[in-house]
Scaffold this active site. Structure first.
Site, PDB file in Angstrom:
ATOM      1  N   LEU A  93      -5.991   5.509   2.894  1.00 32.23           N
ATOM      2  CA  LEU A  93      -4.688   6.121   2.613  1.00 32.23           C
ATOM      3  C   LEU A  93      -3.695   5.805   3.728  1.00 32.23           C
ATOM      4  CD1 LEU A  93      -6.145   9.531   1.402  1.00 32.23           C
ATOM      5  CD2 LEU A  93      -5.097   7.754  -0.034  1.00 32.23           C
ATOM      6  N   ARG A 132       0.838  -1.202   0.000  1.00 33.08           N
ATOM      7  CA  ARG A 132       0.000   0.000   0.000  1.00 33.08           C
ATOM      8  C   ARG A 132       0.871   1.249   0.000  1.00 33.08           C
ATOM      9  NH1 ARG A 132      -2.752   0.077   5.074  1.00 33.08           N
ATOM     10  NH2 ARG A 132      -3.746   1.983   4.338  1.00 33.08           N
ATOM     11  N   LYS A 187     -27.751  13.342  -4.790  1.00 35.98           N
ATOM     12  CA  LYS A 187     -28.072  14.655  -5.357  1.00 35.98           C
ATOM     13  C   LYS A 187     -27.483  15.776  -4.484  1.00 35.98           C
ATOM     14  CE  LYS A 187     -32.164  16.669  -7.136  1.00 35.98           C
ATOM     15  NZ  LYS A 187     -33.582  16.799  -6.929  1.00 35.98           N
ATOM     16  N   HIS A 215     -18.762  11.566   2.358  1.00 40.54           N
ATOM     17  CA  HIS A 215     -19.330  10.333   2.895  1.00 40.54           C
ATOM     18  C   HIS A 215     -20.854  10.407   2.803  1.00 40.54           C
ATOM     19  CE1 HIS A 215     -19.584   6.709   5.235  1.00 40.54           C
ATOM     20  NE2 HIS A 215     -20.514   7.285   5.971  1.00 40.54           N
ATOM     21  N   ARG A 246      -9.970   3.062  -1.211  1.00 39.77           N
ATOM     22  CA  ARG A 246      -8.769   2.598  -0.516  1.00 39.77           C
ATOM     23  C   ARG A 246      -8.529   3.500   0.677  1.00 39.77           C
ATOM     24  NH1 ARG A 246      -5.036  -0.372  -3.715  1.00 39.77           N
ATOM     25  NH2 ARG A 246      -3.361   0.437  -2.418  1.00 39.77           N
ATOM     26  N   GLU A 294      -6.287  10.127  10.041  1.00 41.66           N
ATOM     27  CA  GLU A 294      -5.856   8.721  10.012  1.00 41.66           C
ATOM     28  C   GLU A 294      -7.024   7.740  10.136  1.00 41.66           C
ATOM     29  OE1 GLU A 294      -5.209  10.592  12.939  1.00 41.66           O
ATOM     30  OE2 GLU A 294      -3.932  11.731  11.558  1.00 41.66           O
ATOM     31  N   GLY A 295      -8.161   8.184  10.663  1.00 45.65           N
ATOM     32  CA  GLY A 295      -9.278   7.258  10.896  1.00 45.65           C
ATOM     33  C   GLY A 295     -10.127   7.066   9.645  1.00 45.65           C
TER      34      GLY A 295
HETATM   35  C1  GRF Z   1     -20.543   8.435  -3.014  1.00 48.51           C
HETATM   36  O1  GRF Z   1     -21.720   7.918  -2.448  1.00 48.51           O
HETATM   37  C2  GRF Z   1     -19.650   8.996  -1.948  1.00 48.51           C
HETATM   38  O2  GRF Z   1     -20.351   9.528  -0.881  1.00 48.51           O
HETATM   39  C3  GRF Z   1     -18.859   7.792  -1.509  1.00 48.51           C
HETATM   40  O3  GRF Z   1     -18.646   7.057  -2.673  1.00 48.51           O
HETATM   41  C4  GRF Z   1     -19.673   7.327  -3.614  1.00 48.51           C
HETATM   42  C5  GRF Z   1     -18.999   7.778  -4.864  1.00 48.51           C
HETATM   43  O4  GRF Z   1     -19.896   7.921  -5.913  1.00 48.51           O
HETATM   44  N1  GRF Z   1     -17.645   8.187  -0.846  1.00 48.51           N
HETATM   45  P1  GRF Z   1     -19.401   8.492  -7.301  1.00 48.51           P
HETATM   46  O5  GRF Z   1     -18.275   7.575  -7.778  1.00 48.51           O
HETATM   47  O6  GRF Z   1     -18.932   9.894  -7.095  1.00 48.51           O
HETATM   48  O7  GRF Z   1     -20.605   8.397  -8.185  1.00 48.51           O
END
Ligand code: GRF
Length: 221
Positions: A96, A68, A175, A112, A94, A145-146
C-alpha cells in the site's frame, strides 16, 4: 444496539480468510458487515466466494491505472464511499502507498503466515520450513509503512514436525489463520485494541494461563 463494524476486505487470491470472515459473520460470532471486497485480480477465487454470499465486489485491474498512487486512491475512494471503518488485507498481493495508509490510520489489518518478526515478506511458510524451526504460526498485525512490520495484535503457534512438508505445515498454519483473523477483527469491533507505540494492548484479554510449549516435548526436564 451498537452499530456493526463496516469492513472492506482486500484480496488477490483464493480468499480462504475472506471465507472464514464471512462464515464467522454468518454464525453471528463476528459482529461486522463486509461492505465491499476489492480484488486486484479478476480471476481470484475469492471473488466467487464473495459473490456466493452476496457480498459486493469491486475488481480493480492494475493495468488500467497509471501508477500505484492512482490505484490506491481509487481503492480509498470506494472504501470511503462504503463507509468502511476497518480495512482487512486477506492475501492482498500489493504494497500500500503512504497516501492510502494515511486515509485509514490505525485501521488496516494484515495476516501473515509466520510468527513475525521472523520470516516477513513472501512465502513465510516456506521460509520457516526451510529454516528448520520447531514452531511456526501466523500473525495478525496493524499495517504500517514497512513490509509486515506493524504492531502485532494476535499470534497463533503451530508445531513443525520432522515429517512435515511445506504443504502440510502451510495447511496447519492456514487453519489457525482462519481462527485468529476473525477474533482480531472482533476485538477491534469491541474497541479492545489500543496501539501504544509498537505494542497493541488488548483489554480483558483473559487469564494469563497460556502454558509454555516445547517441540519435541520435554521428558521430565
Ligand atoms: C494467507 O496465507 C495469508 O497469511 C497471506 O496470504 C494468504 C492468503 O490466503 N497474507 P487466502 O487468499 O486467504 O486463502
Amino acid at each position: 444496539m451498537t452499530a456493526l463494524l463496516n469492513l472492506g476486505v482486500l484480496i488477490s487470491g483464493s480468499g480462504s480468510n475472506l471465507q472464514s470472515i464471512i462464515d464467522h459473520i454468518e454464525k453471528g460470532k463476528l459482529k461486522a458487515e463486509i461492505k465491499i471486497v476489492i480484488s486486484s485480480n479478476p480471476e481470484a477465487l475469492g471473488v466467487k466466494k464473495a459473490k456466493n454470499h452476496s457480498v459486493p465486489v469491486a475488481v480493480l485491474d492494475s493495468g488500467k491505472f497509471a501508477s500505484r498512487e492512482e490505484f490506491d486512491s481509487e481503492m480509498a475512494r470506494i472504501l470511503k464511499e462504503k463507509k468502511v471503518n476497518l480495512v482487512i488485507l486477506a492475501g492482498f498481493m500489493r504494497i500500500l502507498t503512504p497516501g492510502f495508509l494515511k486515509s485509514f490510520p490505525g485501521r488496516i489489518m494484515n495476516i501473515h503466515p509466520a510468527l513475525l518478526p521472523s520470516f516477513p515478506g513472501l512465502h513465510g511458510q516456506k521460509q520457516a520450513f526451510e529454516y528448520g524451526v520447531k514452531f511456526s504460526g501466523c500473525t495478525v498485525h496493524f499495517v504500517d509503512e514497512g513490509v509486515d512490520t506493524g504492531p502485532i495484535i494476535i499470534q497463533g503457534v503451530v508445531p513443525c514436525y520432522d515429517d512435515d512438508t511445506e504443504d502440510s505445515l502451510s495447511q496447519r498454519i492456514l487453519k489457525e489463520e482462519h481462527r485468529i483473523y476473525p477474533q482480531a477483527i472482533q476485538l477491534f469491533a469491541e474497541g479492545r485494541l489500543q496501539i501504544e507505540g509498537r505494542k497493541v494492548r488488548v483489554t480483558h484479554a483473559g487469564e494469563k494461563s497460556i502454558p509454555e510449549i516445547h517441540n519435541p516435548p520435554l521428558f521430565g526436564f
